[in-house]
Write a protein that holds these residues in place. Structure first.
Motif, PDB file in Angstrom:
ATOM      1  N   HIS A 131       0.837  -1.194   0.000  1.00 30.80           N
ATOM      2  CA  HIS A 131       0.000   0.000   0.000  1.00 30.80           C
ATOM      3  C   HIS A 131       0.869   1.240   0.000  1.00 30.80           C
ATOM      4  O   HIS A 131       1.692   1.435   0.899  1.00 30.80           O
ATOM      5  CB  HIS A 131      -0.912  -0.002   1.228  1.00 30.80           C
ATOM      6  CG  HIS A 131      -1.892   1.122   1.227  1.00 30.80           C
ATOM      7  ND1 HIS A 131      -1.786   2.190   2.058  1.00 30.80           N
ATOM      8  CD2 HIS A 131      -2.975   1.351   0.466  1.00 30.80           C
ATOM      9  CE1 HIS A 131      -2.770   3.042   1.806  1.00 30.80           C
ATOM     10  NE2 HIS A 131      -3.506   2.543   0.848  1.00 30.80           N
ATOM     11  N   SER A 264      -3.729   6.863  -2.929  1.00 28.29           N
ATOM     12  CA  SER A 264      -3.281   5.686  -2.194  1.00 28.29           C
ATOM     13  C   SER A 264      -3.716   4.435  -2.946  1.00 28.29           C
ATOM     14  O   SER A 264      -4.881   4.297  -3.294  1.00 28.29           O
ATOM     15  CB  SER A 264      -3.883   5.682  -0.789  1.00 28.29           C
ATOM     16  OG  SER A 264      -3.451   6.846  -0.103  1.00 28.29           O
TER      17      SER A 264
ATOM     18  N   LEU B 291     -12.663  17.792   4.422  1.00 31.59           N
ATOM     19  CA  LEU B 291     -13.950  17.258   4.000  1.00 31.59           C
ATOM     20  C   LEU B 291     -13.775  15.880   3.395  1.00 31.59           C
ATOM     21  O   LEU B 291     -12.903  15.677   2.542  1.00 31.59           O
ATOM     22  CB  LEU B 291     -14.568  18.175   2.935  1.00 31.59           C
ATOM     23  CG  LEU B 291     -14.921  19.596   3.343  1.00 31.59           C
ATOM     24  CD1 LEU B 291     -15.295  20.414   2.103  1.00 31.59           C
ATOM     25  CD2 LEU B 291     -16.066  19.606   4.335  1.00 31.59           C
ATOM     26  N   GLY B 473      -8.795   9.188  -4.981  1.00 28.86           N
ATOM     27  CA  GLY B 473      -7.845   9.250  -3.875  1.00 28.86           C
ATOM     28  C   GLY B 473      -7.421   7.881  -3.365  1.00 28.86           C
ATOM     29  O   GLY B 473      -6.334   7.736  -2.822  1.00 28.86           O
ATOM     30  N   VAL B 474      -8.325   6.902  -3.510  1.00 29.74           N
ATOM     31  CA  VAL B 474      -8.004   5.554  -3.050  1.00 29.74           C
ATOM     32  C   VAL B 474      -8.245   4.593  -4.200  1.00 29.74           C
ATOM     33  O   VAL B 474      -9.318   4.618  -4.819  1.00 29.74           O
ATOM     34  CB  VAL B 474      -8.895   5.141  -1.856  1.00 29.74           C
ATOM     35  CG1 VAL B 474      -8.520   3.739  -1.376  1.00 29.74           C
ATOM     36  CG2 VAL B 474      -8.758   6.133  -0.716  1.00 29.74           C
ATOM     37  N   ALA B 487      -3.497   3.758   6.483  1.00 31.52           N
ATOM     38  CA  ALA B 487      -3.783   4.028   5.069  1.00 31.52           C
ATOM     39  C   ALA B 487      -4.536   5.334   4.899  1.00 31.52           C
ATOM     40  O   ALA B 487      -5.673   5.440   5.347  1.00 31.52           O
ATOM     41  CB  ALA B 487      -4.607   2.879   4.496  1.00 31.52           C
ATOM     42  N   PRO B 488      -3.924   6.319   4.261  1.00 33.44           N
ATOM     43  CA  PRO B 488      -4.625   7.594   4.072  1.00 33.44           C
ATOM     44  C   PRO B 488      -5.881   7.406   3.216  1.00 33.44           C
ATOM     45  O   PRO B 488      -5.845   6.692   2.222  1.00 33.44           O
ATOM     46  CB  PRO B 488      -3.605   8.457   3.317  1.00 33.44           C
ATOM     47  CG  PRO B 488      -2.295   7.790   3.542  1.00 33.44           C
ATOM     48  CD  PRO B 488      -2.587   6.334   3.687  1.00 33.44           C
ATOM     49  N   GLY B 491     -10.546  11.955  -0.930  1.00 27.49           N
ATOM     50  CA  GLY B 491     -10.811  11.995  -2.361  1.00 27.49           C
ATOM     51  C   GLY B 491     -10.249  13.167  -3.134  1.00 27.49           C
ATOM     52  O   GLY B 491      -9.731  14.125  -2.572  1.00 27.49           O
ATOM     53  N   PHE B 492     -10.393  13.033  -4.447  1.00 33.55           N
ATOM     54  CA  PHE B 492     -10.106  14.104  -5.397  1.00 33.55           C
ATOM     55  C   PHE B 492     -11.433  14.836  -5.662  1.00 33.55           C
ATOM     56  O   PHE B 492     -12.493  14.385  -5.277  1.00 33.55           O
ATOM     57  CB  PHE B 492      -9.622  13.534  -6.739  1.00 33.55           C
ATOM     58  CG  PHE B 492      -8.205  13.001  -6.748  1.00 33.55           C
ATOM     59  CD1 PHE B 492      -7.538  12.663  -5.590  1.00 33.55           C
ATOM     60  CD2 PHE B 492      -7.538  12.836  -7.964  1.00 33.55           C
ATOM     61  CE1 PHE B 492      -6.239  12.163  -5.622  1.00 33.55           C
ATOM     62  CE2 PHE B 492      -6.244  12.331  -8.013  1.00 33.55           C
ATOM     63  CZ  PHE B 492      -5.592  11.999  -6.846  1.00 33.55           C
ATOM     64  N   TYR B 497     -11.452  17.337   0.480  1.00 34.52           N
ATOM     65  CA  TYR B 497     -10.011  17.548   0.599  1.00 34.52           C
ATOM     66  C   TYR B 497      -9.501  17.203   1.988  1.00 34.52           C
ATOM     67  O   TYR B 497     -10.234  17.247   2.960  1.00 34.52           O
ATOM     68  CB  TYR B 497      -9.574  18.950   0.194  1.00 34.52           C
ATOM     69  CG  TYR B 497     -10.547  20.089   0.428  1.00 34.52           C
ATOM     70  CD1 TYR B 497     -10.712  20.631   1.694  1.00 34.52           C
ATOM     71  CD2 TYR B 497     -11.262  20.640  -0.629  1.00 34.52           C
ATOM     72  CE1 TYR B 497     -11.572  21.701   1.898  1.00 34.52           C
ATOM     73  CE2 TYR B 497     -12.151  21.715  -0.428  1.00 34.52           C
ATOM     74  CZ  TYR B 497     -12.287  22.237   0.833  1.00 34.52           C
ATOM     75  OH  TYR B 497     -13.133  23.290   1.051  1.00 34.52           O
ATOM     76  N   ARG B 499      -6.777  14.263   4.075  1.00 28.93           N
ATOM     77  CA  ARG B 499      -6.727  12.804   4.179  1.00 28.93           C
ATOM     78  C   ARG B 499      -6.923  12.393   5.626  1.00 28.93           C
ATOM     79  O   ARG B 499      -6.516  13.107   6.548  1.00 28.93           O
ATOM     80  CB  ARG B 499      -5.381  12.275   3.682  1.00 28.93           C
ATOM     81  CG  ARG B 499      -5.162  12.452   2.183  1.00 28.93           C
ATOM     82  CD  ARG B 499      -6.100  11.565   1.385  1.00 28.93           C
ATOM     83  NE  ARG B 499      -5.983  11.769  -0.065  1.00 28.93           N
ATOM     84  CZ  ARG B 499      -6.737  12.593  -0.781  1.00 28.93           C
ATOM     85  NH1 ARG B 499      -7.683  13.324  -0.202  1.00 28.93           N
ATOM     86  NH2 ARG B 499      -6.579  12.683  -2.090  1.00 28.93           N
ATOM     87  N   GLN B 504      -0.209  11.047   6.289  1.00 27.73           N
ATOM     88  CA  GLN B 504      -0.878  12.196   5.670  1.00 27.73           C
ATOM     89  C   GLN B 504      -2.093  12.644   6.481  1.00 27.73           C
ATOM     90  O   GLN B 504      -2.545  13.774   6.348  1.00 27.73           O
ATOM     91  CB  GLN B 504      -1.298  11.858   4.227  1.00 27.73           C
ATOM     92  CG  GLN B 504      -0.152  11.753   3.228  1.00 27.73           C
ATOM     93  CD  GLN B 504       0.575  10.410   3.284  1.00 27.73           C
ATOM     94  OE1 GLN B 504       0.275   9.548   4.106  1.00 27.73           O
ATOM     95  NE2 GLN B 504       1.550  10.232   2.408  1.00 27.73           N
ATOM     96  N   HIS B 507      -1.840  15.824   8.851  1.00 23.54           N
ATOM     97  CA  HIS B 507      -1.787  17.185   8.314  1.00 23.54           C
ATOM     98  C   HIS B 507      -3.023  18.039   8.627  1.00 23.54           C
ATOM     99  O   HIS B 507      -2.881  19.211   8.982  1.00 23.54           O
ATOM    100  CB  HIS B 507      -1.515  17.138   6.816  1.00 23.54           C
ATOM    101  CG  HIS B 507      -0.997  18.424   6.276  1.00 23.54           C
ATOM    102  ND1 HIS B 507       0.234  18.932   6.635  1.00 23.54           N
ATOM    103  CD2 HIS B 507      -1.548  19.334   5.454  1.00 23.54           C
ATOM    104  CE1 HIS B 507       0.411  20.095   6.026  1.00 23.54           C
ATOM    105  NE2 HIS B 507      -0.653  20.351   5.311  1.00 23.54           N
TER     106      HIS B 507
END
Lengths: 271, 514
Positions: A131, A264, B291, B473-474, B487-488, B491-492, B497, B499, B504, B507
């Motif tokens: 991952h 990811s 979000l 994003g995943v 696991a971050p 999404g895009f 926005y 993670r 990550q 942040h």
């Protein structure tokens, strides 16, 4: 008698007039003074189309190539030092501004193929999976300058956005628009694919709605310090969930990482 | 002890009816059928270890407090439609109290505590959660309708793991930002959804606390009970009063929280529509916001995939947790040459999905979370039926009471179908086909969202290439719906926005000092 030219917009790697046909005098005086095209909303939308193509081309290049192009931009800027100095409004500060701008292009050139290593991760998940999380460019970003944005900050912000792999549509206010033509020549002669960076001169009040509302623009780098204008931009951008972000006038990886998304990826491990 | 004998009896009957119905189906349906009848005796999880209070108050400043509003709402068990308990509604004054309490705790206690000690408290929370896991699992199933096997094996262990993972970060934050220093933000307002109630609370609280912030958490209206049980865990862990405050209520309570000017950070997981409204509301203040919003994730199956594994992955991708998953693989993109046999295999696999009493350990698909959501899904299915395409739904007997929907899918869909664009948040799959990887990528990216995607292929280079071109994003390659504290997740595009999870995930709860 001087021959004065009208500075054109720089869209998709070409010098074009505003589709609106509008120009303004740079010093606001008579008709013989040099003029600059005034971008319309349609010009902005055309620039986003160009920037989408530019983004695809920029993404196709390897990070190492992107790094070389940013360094080339520093070289071209150095080559046009005298040309810039002649038209920069504050002659005293012009030299240091150019030094700083060149330095920022060099600084971010070096980041093009390094920020990924600094911000990626291999994630130790519970199970037989590989991952990883890696940063990816957002896509088309818009850069909005303020009345007092310096030339160095403009260049630093462009360089940071590009180093992250984004393409840019820049809106230059009246103080920077005299430099639009020469800066565009720097971009055009650096081996940069057309559309990666687009330069418009225009009025923020006319354009903030289309910039913040445009669904293909993924983020706005807002150098505008005027609170009311930034708030307006944020409110409009909320409608398509783009972020209106600052640019830190410092040499920082944050200026790149603010404009990436993390992807990811999971994959099972095993035979 | 909540479930009365009579109800259990009814559930047993329902499950038996379901089993016999499935036997009937398998004998009736020619090519889809198995040549043996698979049957399970009902295996109901006991509810004895959960004691549900008749009334729950707000958790402010380390103790349970009656709401200023004096009003309460009912939390319903969606599998029976019956009320479980009444839960306090926080009004503006209650929100003010909670934020004030979080501020005091931040100023006077939490920000002064050594990072290692902060970590110790979070470790304690993780451990107590692990010890009381069964209790939480049963309560989660009662309050939200999800199958007990999912609450037991996914939600609760992951929630505990999340606290455990972030506890260790508390005194190691400087390693996350080499060459920089970081500081906490202050007071965080956190609003969570109803699909993974305790897990989402853990996703929000654990990183916030590890980074040195204090919190006001607002659980979802339909699923407040596990968050309220968590407040007991926080007390048991002797977390200093006010470090975490839990305020229940309706959407209005959430609005009061978001509008409160005393917050330094807001984190929201929920619908894109509400996410946009929050972003708009915060525009003047510029409060830090993360979000995690909706999705319409594409699940791409190439002809060179391990087909049987892919079928399993697709089933898990869309029907896990009744499809109440923001990253559910709700659009299936099949390579044209395998579409027909794949759909047949999908139908055959669906015959073995057991819809019914969430407390039955055999149940695969439990109750839809609420009446409102049940109605929304039904209306979207109706819209789907009116549009071009074909509809298939598992023919199974549903329990008479409660909110249940049999798993279903639409075939012959295109990107212009409503169900290819609108997030259903239910057990409804939209299937379309493609011919080339490029077409698959274009179709997968053709939504406002960018949360997750799945890729099935046995060709490594193809997976790498497609993964790099998907706006999500995943990405789950040859698997789906895997989650981990390391696991971050996020999404895009209009999926939000920021993670959550992993390095990550720190942040959103820190400020980097230059």
């Amino acid at each position: 008698m001087k021959v004065s030219k009208t500075i054109k917009l720089y869209i998709g790697g070409a010098f074009v007039r505003s589709e609106s046909g509008r120009t303004v005098a740079l010093d606001g005086s008579g008709s013989a003074s040099p003029r600059v095209c005034l971008a319309s909303r349609k010009d902005f939308r055309n620039s986003v189309d160009a920037a989408k193509k530019g983004f695809a081309a920029w993404q196709k290049m390897t990070p190492f190539n992107r790094s070389q192009i940013l360094y080339r931009m520093a070289e071209m800027l150095e080559g046009k030092r005298h040309e810039f100095q002649a038209i920069m409004p504050d002659a005293e500060k012009a030299g240091s501004q150019l030094d700083e701008a060149i330095d920022l292009f060099v600084y971010y050139a070096g980041f093009c193929d390094k920020f990924q290593q600094l911000s990626s991760s291999i994630n130790p998940v519970n199970g037989p999976y590989q991952h990883t999380s890696t940063p990816e460019a957002l896509g088309v970003c818009s850069l909005v300058t303020a009345a007092d944005t310096s030339f160095a900050d403009l260049c630093g912000c462009i360089a940071a956005l590009m180093a992250g792999g984004n393409s840019v549509v820049c809106l230059l206010g009246p103080s920077l628009s005299p430099l639009l033509g020469v800066l565009a020549e720097v971009l055009q002669t650096s081996g940069l694919p057309g559309g990666c960076v687009n330069l418009l001169s225009g009025k923020i009040d006319e354009l903030h709605e289309v910039i913040a509302g445009h669904h293909e623009v993924r983020a706005v780098a807002c150098l505008e310090k005027d609170q009311a204008s930034t708030v307006k931009m944020r409110e409009l951008a909320a409608g398509n969930l783009k972020q209106v972000l600052p640019y830190l006038p410092a040499r920082s990886i944050e200026n790149i990482l603010n404009y990436v998304d993390y992807k990811s990826v999971w994959h099972p491990q095993g035979c | 002890m909540l479930t009365k004998n009579g109800e259990e009896q009814r559930s047993v009957q329902t499950t038996e009816a379901l089993a016999s119905d499935q036997r009937k189906q398998s004998s009736n349906k020619g090519q889809c059928s198995l040549d043996f009848a698979q049957d399970y005796a009902p295996a109901l999880e006991s509810t004895q270890m959960v004691s549900i209070n008749s009334r729950y108050d707000l958790f402010i400043n380390g103790k349970q407090q009656a709401p200023h509003s004096k009003s309460y709402f009912q939390s319903i068990n969606p599998a029976t439609g019956e009320s479980l308990a009444e839960v306090a509604i926080a009004d503006e004054q209650d929100v003010q109290l909670a934020v004030q309490s979080a501020r005091n705790a931040y100023d006077k206690v939490w920000s002064k505590l050594s990072p290692a000690k902060r970590g110790r408290y979070i470790y304690r929370i993780a451990r107590i959660l692990q010890e009381r896991a069964k209790e939480f699992a049963v309560l989660e199933t009662l309050d939200g309708g999800k199958p007990i096997k999912e609450a037991r094996d996914v939600d609760i262990p992951l929630a505990a793991a999340h606290f455990f993972y972030y506890a260790g970060w508390a005194d190691k934050l400087e390693y996350a930002y080499p060459g920089k220093s970081v500081r906490s933000l202050g007071v965080c307002g956190q609003i969570i959804p109803w699909n993974f109630p305790l897990l989402m609370a853990a996703w929000k609280l654990a990183p916030a606390l590890a980074c040195g912030n204090t919190c006001v958490l607002k659980p979802a209206e339909t699923t407040p009970l596990t968050a309220l049980l968590l407040s007991e865990v926080l007390q048991e862990a002797e977390l200093p009063p006010g470090v975490v405050n839990i305020i229940t209520g309706t959407g209005e309570t959430g609005s009061h929280l978001v509008e409160h000017k005393g917050l330094d950070k807001i984190a929201f997981t929920g619908s894109t529509e509400v996410g946009k409204a929050i972003a708009r509301g915060l525009a003047p203040r510029g409060t830090k916001l993360s979000l995690e919003l909706g999705g319409k994730s594409a699940h791409i199956v190439f002809k060179d995939a391990a087909i049987d594994q892919a079928v399993e992955g697709v089933i898990n991708g869309i029907y896990f947790n009744q499809g109440h998953v923001c990253c559910a693989g709700s659009r299936l993109l099949l390579e044209e040459s395998i579409a027909e046999p794949f759909i047949e295999k999908l139908k055959a696999r669906m015959q073995n999905l057991r819809v019914g009493n969430p407390l039955d350990k055999n149940t695969d698909i439990g109750a839809i979370n609420s009446k409102a959501q049940w109605e929304r899904i039904q209306s979207l299915i109706k819209i789907g039926k009116q549009e071009p395409g074909n509809f298939f739904q598992l023919d199974t007997k549903l329990p008479e009471k409660g909110y249940f929907i049999a798993p279903c899918f639409f075939t012959d869909q295109s990107s212009s179908n409503s169900l290819s664009q609108v997030e259903v948040f239910g057990p409804v799959l939209s299937i379309m086909t493609f011919r080339t990887p490029a077409e698959a990528v274009v179709k997968a990216n053709n939504t406002q969202y960018g949360l997750a995607a799945g890729i099935w292929s046995e060709k490594g280079s193809k997976i790498k290439d497609v993964a790099s071109r998907l706006n999500a994003g995943v990405i789950w390659a040859n698997t789906y719906n895997k989650f981990d504290p390391g696991a971050p997740f996020g999404g895009f595009k209009e999926s939000g926005y920021g993670r959550e999870g992993g390095l990550q995930g720190l942040h959103p709860y820190l400020e980097v000092v230059h």
